[in-house]
Design an enzyme around this catalytic site. Structure first.
Site, mmCIF file in Angstrom:
data_model
loop_
_atom_site.group_PDB
_atom_site.id
_atom_site.type_symbol
_atom_site.label_atom_id
_atom_site.label_comp_id
_atom_site.label_asym_id
_atom_site.label_seq_id
_atom_site.Cartn_x
_atom_site.Cartn_y
_atom_site.Cartn_z
ATOM 1 N N HIS A 275 -1.497 0.719 7.537
ATOM 2 C CA HIS A 275 -1.869 0.909 6.232
ATOM 3 C C HIS A 275 -1.630 2.389 5.560
ATOM 4 O O HIS A 275 -1.911 3.380 6.236
ATOM 5 C CB HIS A 275 -3.484 0.686 5.788
ATOM 6 C CG HIS A 275 -3.967 0.476 4.506
ATOM 7 N ND1 HIS A 275 -3.436 -0.406 3.585
ATOM 8 C CD2 HIS A 275 -4.984 1.188 3.919
ATOM 9 C CE1 HIS A 275 -3.950 -0.191 2.561
ATOM 10 N NE2 HIS A 275 -5.182 0.621 2.559
ATOM 11 N N ASN B 6 -7.730 4.989 -1.866
ATOM 12 C CA ASN B 6 -7.236 3.656 -1.487
ATOM 13 C C ASN B 6 -6.701 3.022 -2.287
ATOM 14 O O ASN B 6 -6.828 3.305 -3.633
ATOM 15 C CB ASN B 6 -8.455 3.039 -0.615
ATOM 16 C CG ASN B 6 -7.894 1.822 0.386
ATOM 17 O OD1 ASN B 6 -6.644 1.787 0.541
ATOM 18 N ND2 ASN B 6 -8.896 1.111 1.014
ATOM 19 N N CYS C 256 0.687 -1.428 0.045
ATOM 20 C CA CYS C 256 -0.070 0.009 -0.136
ATOM 21 C C CYS C 256 0.702 1.213 0.026
ATOM 22 O O CYS C 256 0.469 2.451 -0.670
ATOM 23 C CB CYS C 256 -0.845 0.087 1.061
ATOM 24 S SG CYS C 256 0.033 -0.018 2.852
#
Length: 454
Positions: free
Chosen positions: A374, A395, A81
């Site tokens: 994250h 995201n 991520c």
């Protein structure tokens, strides 16, 4: 039986006695609410049972201040991520310069070199700690963490400055790059095998042989990564359409030349700020973490600790100028992945269980209840009556969740579970910038601010 266990068993009141258990049962049966909760949970997830719609008017996908950004990306079954978020920051810069309507940078390219550099960093750390016993805490930390998918902003910076970047079309995903569990396990097992072999050489007085052993392992790791992720390009042609559908081509670019041309020293304008309201980290001071990095010769991981209200000011100032914000958060609590919502006010665990996930942020960090896990990008926020109530989040879980891959985070959840943001230097005050540049305090390898986003 160990002394620890003897001490526990010999102290009266430590066990769950029959009378104590009986009191639990009696109290449970007296509260009719438990029947309702139990019936609800038999066929439904806890998060759906405790969902509270009172905050839905403040969870609309509408933002008073918003940057129009490119399509959401998808990290699939990997922990990359932070690389996806970092490249999303860079692609917006490139897209503005070239007037692009769609564009994606190769996450696989950066991840390949990250794994190779992390392996080298781990082997180098083991050599540095070779005189310690195998169960010494720092060495155990290095061996336990090994090489993972996760990372932080300065690690991303180190990779793109050293190796450059390239369009995704020039180095696309493979099955292994999107599903990293097996290759990562193979890497880490052999990093630990190297540690065992290096320790034997050290004990036999053959330390001069350890570096040759390290390079042999690196050779094998390179082969594994190349077979898994592909051969990274050393030269490519950059072809694209602009928003007016005009075709363009730039021939014979290297990844480093591509980076230098379109990003270059702009990457050095970004700094990491954190919110860690713990007693060991006074605000307006800089910090680094021992044995945390990927590129051995790279920039040290450096954070400036600031109060949350100041972080929000900086984030919103950057968004106001049309620059998205890389940030790190704990995403394990108060979430609806399908709807794309992170909001503590939409989940009422307290009424159902007399328990909750959230408590004092300092205590959550000190007692291992929450850490950054994250990384994403902030691309907008909404003000209601002069107060920010929600943020727009880009995201990297694909376009099938949230609003085509974009999520909402409430301001209150931001306060409790956001730990890191990356801000352009120009938004910091002279005092803040001076504090960032000062010699950072070195934190223990296991400090919560050393946790990697994945």
């Amino acid at each position: 039986m160990s002394d620890f266990n003897k001490n526990l068993s010999n102290k009266e009141g430590n066990d769950i006695s029959e009378s104590l258990f009986s009191s639990f049962k009696t109290n449970y049966q007296k509260d009719n609410k438990n029947d309702i909760v139990r019936h609800s949970l038999i066929k439904n997830p806890i998060s759906e049972v405790v969902y509270d719609n009172k905050n839905e008017p403040d969870a609309r996908f509408i933002f008073s201040n918003e940057i129009k950004t490119l399509s959401a990306t998808n990290q699939r079954s990997s922990g990359r991520c932070w690389i996806f978020a970092g490249l999303n920051v860079l692609r917006e810069i490139i897209a503005k310069k070239l007037n692009l309507k769609s564009f994606e940078l190769s996450q696989n390219f950066v991840a390949f070199y990250d794994k190779l550099e992390k392996a080298n960093y781990a082997l180098t750390s083991i050599i540095d700690l070779i005189d310690n016993e195998h169960d010494e805490r720092v060495l155990m930390h290095v061996l336990t963490n090994g090489v993972g998918d996760g990372g932080q902003w300065d690690m991303f910076r180190n990779l793109v400055v050293k190796y450059g970047i390239c369009p995704k079309s020039c180095f696309n995903e493979t099955f292994q790059s999107s599903n990293t569990m097996e290759s990562t396990k193979l890497l880490n097992t052999n990093i630990r095998k190297f540690a065992a072999e290096a320790k034997k050489l050290a004990n036999e007085g053959k330390k001069d042989e350890i570096f040759a052993l390290k390079n042999e392992y690196l050779r094998k790791f390179y082969n594994l990564l190349t077979n898994s992720f592909g051969v990274p390009p050393t030269e490519f042609d950059f072809e694209y359409y602009d928003k007016d559908d005009n075709y363009h081509i730039e021939k014979c670019l290297t990844p480093k030349a591509f980076f230098d041309k379109y990003i270059g020293n702009e990457i050095e304008e970004y700094v990491s700020i954190i919110n860690s309201p713990t007693k060991d980290k006074p605000f307006f001071k800089s910090y680094t973490v021992a044995y945390l990095n990927n590129v051995v010769e790279g920039k040290p991981i450096t954070h400036l600790n600031l109060p949350m209200e100041r972080i929000k000011e900086l984030v919103e100032a950057q968004i106001n100028d049309g620059n998205i914000v890389w940030f790190g958060s704990d995403v394990g609590f108060y979430r609806d992945r399908k709807a794309g919502l992170w909001d503590d006010l939409s989940y009422d665990y307290e009424s159902a269980f007399d328990l909750d996930f959230k408590f004092n942020k300092e205590d959550m960090l000190d007692f291992h209840a929450s850490v950054m896990n994250h990384a994403m990008c902030l691309t907008g926020y909404n003000k209601k009556d002069g107060v920010t109530n929600r943020y727009k989040v880009e995201n990297s879980w694909g376009e099938d969740v949230g609003n085509k891959g974009y999520f909402i985070m409430s301001s209150s959840r931001f306060d409790s579970f956001v730990y890191q943001a990356v801000i352009l230097k120009k938004y910091l005050t002279e005092e803040e910038l001076k504090a960032y540049k000062e010699e950072p305090k070195i934190l223990a390898p296991w400090d919560p601010m050393g946790t990697l986003a994945d």
